[in-house]
Every structure is written in structure tokens, then in C-alpha cells.
Motif scaffolding. Structure first.
Motif, short mmCIF file in Angstrom:
data_model
loop_
_atom_site.label_atom_id
_atom_site.label_comp_id
_atom_site.label_asym_id
_atom_site.label_seq_id
_atom_site.Cartn_x
_atom_site.Cartn_y
_atom_site.Cartn_z
N ARG A 1 56.17 42.61 26.58
CA ARG A 1 54.90 41.96 26.73
C ARG A 1 54.10 42.92 27.73
O ARG A 1 54.54 43.17 28.94
CB ARG A 1 54.85 40.64 26.96
CG ARG A 1 55.43 39.69 25.90
CD ARG A 1 55.76 38.37 26.45
NE ARG A 1 54.31 37.65 26.82
CZ ARG A 1 53.76 36.98 25.70
NH1 ARG A 1 53.95 36.77 24.54
NH2 ARG A 1 52.57 36.28 26.14
N GLY A 28 50.42 43.25 29.91
CA GLY A 28 49.18 42.85 30.38
C GLY A 28 48.21 43.53 31.40
O GLY A 28 48.69 44.34 31.70
N GLU A 74 41.14 38.96 30.28
CA GLU A 74 42.62 39.14 30.25
C GLU A 74 43.15 39.28 29.16
O GLU A 74 42.96 38.41 27.90
CB GLU A 74 43.12 38.24 31.13
CG GLU A 74 44.74 38.34 31.51
CD GLU A 74 45.19 37.32 32.59
OE1 GLU A 74 46.41 37.48 32.82
OE2 GLU A 74 44.42 36.52 33.03
N VAL A 113 46.93 39.82 27.17
CA VAL A 113 48.54 40.03 26.99
C VAL A 113 49.26 40.28 25.67
O VAL A 113 48.72 39.53 24.64
CB VAL A 113 49.43 38.57 27.40
CG1 VAL A 113 51.05 38.88 27.62
CG2 VAL A 113 48.83 38.18 29.03
N ARG A 127 50.44 46.25 33.14
CA ARG A 127 51.96 46.15 33.56
C ARG A 127 52.52 45.42 32.52
O ARG A 127 52.08 44.46 31.94
CB ARG A 127 51.72 45.34 34.86
CG ARG A 127 50.99 46.16 36.13
CD ARG A 127 51.01 45.43 37.50
NE ARG A 127 50.30 46.13 38.54
CZ ARG A 127 50.22 45.72 39.74
NH1 ARG A 127 50.95 44.43 40.22
NH2 ARG A 127 49.65 46.50 40.87
N TRP A 128 53.79 45.72 32.76
CA TRP A 128 54.94 44.82 31.93
C TRP A 128 54.89 43.37 32.64
O TRP A 128 54.74 43.42 33.71
CB TRP A 128 56.22 45.56 31.92
CG TRP A 128 56.43 46.81 31.37
CD1 TRP A 128 56.47 48.00 31.97
CD2 TRP A 128 56.20 47.13 29.87
NE1 TRP A 128 56.48 49.06 31.07
CE2 TRP A 128 56.15 48.50 29.70
CE3 TRP A 128 55.54 46.54 28.66
CZ2 TRP A 128 55.75 49.13 28.56
CZ3 TRP A 128 55.40 46.93 27.53
CH2 TRP A 128 55.62 48.50 27.49
N GLN A 129 54.86 42.53 31.62
CA GLN A 129 54.90 40.97 32.01
C GLN A 129 56.30 40.73 32.20
O GLN A 129 57.31 41.06 31.42
CB GLN A 129 54.26 40.27 31.01
CG GLN A 129 52.68 40.45 31.00
CD GLN A 129 51.81 40.41 32.25
OE1 GLN A 129 51.92 39.03 32.47
NE2 GLN A 129 51.39 41.46 32.70
#
Length: 214
Positions: A74, A76, A168, A170, A212-214
């Protein structure tokens, strides 16, 4: 990998060529590099101390690329558009402008030939997912018109999205890859940010806090 997979994973307008223009040194120090489209004016990228990349595209197109290794997970980020590109259609060559996009690029499967290694910019030989602000209605998914077997476009925001407002996102990169290509995603190798107004003209100004990776 066969010759088919050697198409660039980032091609939303034309074959890409490395540019010699000076890049904001703060972006260069962070590992970013600029890719332009041959024969087109290059969009501008600048780092802001507030922690975002500012993209300005006036009748131009450009990609900001950096290594981004990791498994497909995921992802984001936050972004905003202050000046939107004219309405466009991400399915049509020559009409696929967008106010902003985030590109996730994947490892090529198998070795490239010597010629392809010499002609293909680093990170652009595998498949790619493009998450767009602009190009149609939100939720629309379609093959990349320049590389339908190796690229997919997912529209997250359309003309209804508010301007000058941070939004935002994701996304599930692994799930989106499987929907687009019918198989599990390989490792991610690179990330790119872009804006594109070289077809329909106009001005797009966007800001993106790097994903960035979640």
C-alpha cells in the motif's frame, strides 16, 4: 523477458530521453532525476522546504524519477492542484494531459538485450502503474495508450476535485497490478512524479508530498 516487455513503463506521450537541464540541487541530492519527452518543452520541478515537490507544466511535460525499491504494498501520499490542466482523455494518444500523476515502476522480468539496455533509461523497462489527477472520471481504469500491454492508468481525481486543497491517497499497488495484468506484482524499482500539458496546452501547477509505503 521478450522484446515486448522492453517498452518503456513510463510512456504517456512519447519515447523518453534523459535531459541535461539543471535540476533543483535539493532534488538531485535526494536521488531524483529529470526525464523529458523528446521534442517537447520540459515541465519544471522544485523542492519546497515545507516537504513537497512543486510541479509546473505550461505547454510541457516532464517526469521526476528516483529509485524506490521494495515489494508492492500500500502506497500513500498527499497532493494538491492549484491550477488544473484542461479536461483530457487518458485513453487517447495526443489527448492524455493531466494535472499530476504518480507512477509506480516494476522490475523487468528477464534480462534485456545489450541494445535495449543502452537505449532504455534505467527503471523504465518493466511494467508501470500510473495514478492520475485528470484524464477522466475518478475510478476509471484503462490500459496506457502508449503501452497497453505493459502500462495501466488509474484515475484517482477528476475535474470535480477541489483546487488548492490537500487531498490524501492510499492505493493498494499489489491489487491494482493484479487487476491490470492478471498476475502477482514483481518488486517495485522506481517511483516517478509528472504533469503533462503538452497536448491540449494550458498551465498545471501541482504539489506532491512524495509517496511512502504504508
Amino acid at each position: 523477458m521478450t522484446g515486448r516487455r522492453a517498452t518503456l513503463a513510463l510512456p504517456l506521450a512519447a519515447p523518453l530521453a534523459a535531459r541535461a537541464e539543471a535540476l533543483d540541487p535539493r532534488l538531485a541530492e535526494a536521488g531524483w532525476r529529470l526525464q523529458g519527452v523528446r521534442g517537447r518543452a520540459v515541465a519544471q520541478f522544485a523542492w519546497d522546504e515545507a516537504g513537497f515537490v512543486r510541479i509546473t507544466a505550461r505547454d510541457s511535460v516532464g517526469f521526476l524519477l528516483r529509485p524506490f525499491p521494495g515489494p508492492a504494498e500500500r502506497l500513500g501520499w498527499r497532493w494538491r492542484v492549484d491550477s488544473a490542466a484542461p479536461p483530457s482523455d487518458a485513453a487517447l494518444r495526443g489527448a492524455d494531459d493531466r494535472s499530476a500523476a504518480v507512477h509506480v515502476l516494476f522490475a523487468a522480468e528477464g534480462p534485456l538485450s545489450f541494445m535495449r539496455r543502452s537505449l532504455t533509461p534505467e527503471g523504465m523497462a518493466g511494467r508501470g502503474l500510473t495514478y492520475c489527477w485528470g484524464g477522466g472520471a475518478p475510478g476509471r481504469r484503462l490500459p496506457n495508450p502508449y503501452a497497453p500491454r505493459d502500462g495501466a492508468v488509474i484515475i484517482l481525481r477528476g475535474t470535480e476535485a477541489p483546487l488548492a486543497t490537500w487531498l490524501e491517497e492510499v492505493v493498494d499497488v499489489a491489487a491494482d497490478y493484479r487487476l491490470a495484468f492478471g498476475e502477482a506484482a514483481p518488486a517495485v524499482t522506481h517511483l516517478a512524479l509528472s504533469a503533462d500539458t503538452d497536448d491540449r496546452g494550458g498551465l498545471a501547477v501541482a504539489r506532491i508530498i512524495p509517496p511512502r509505503w504504508q
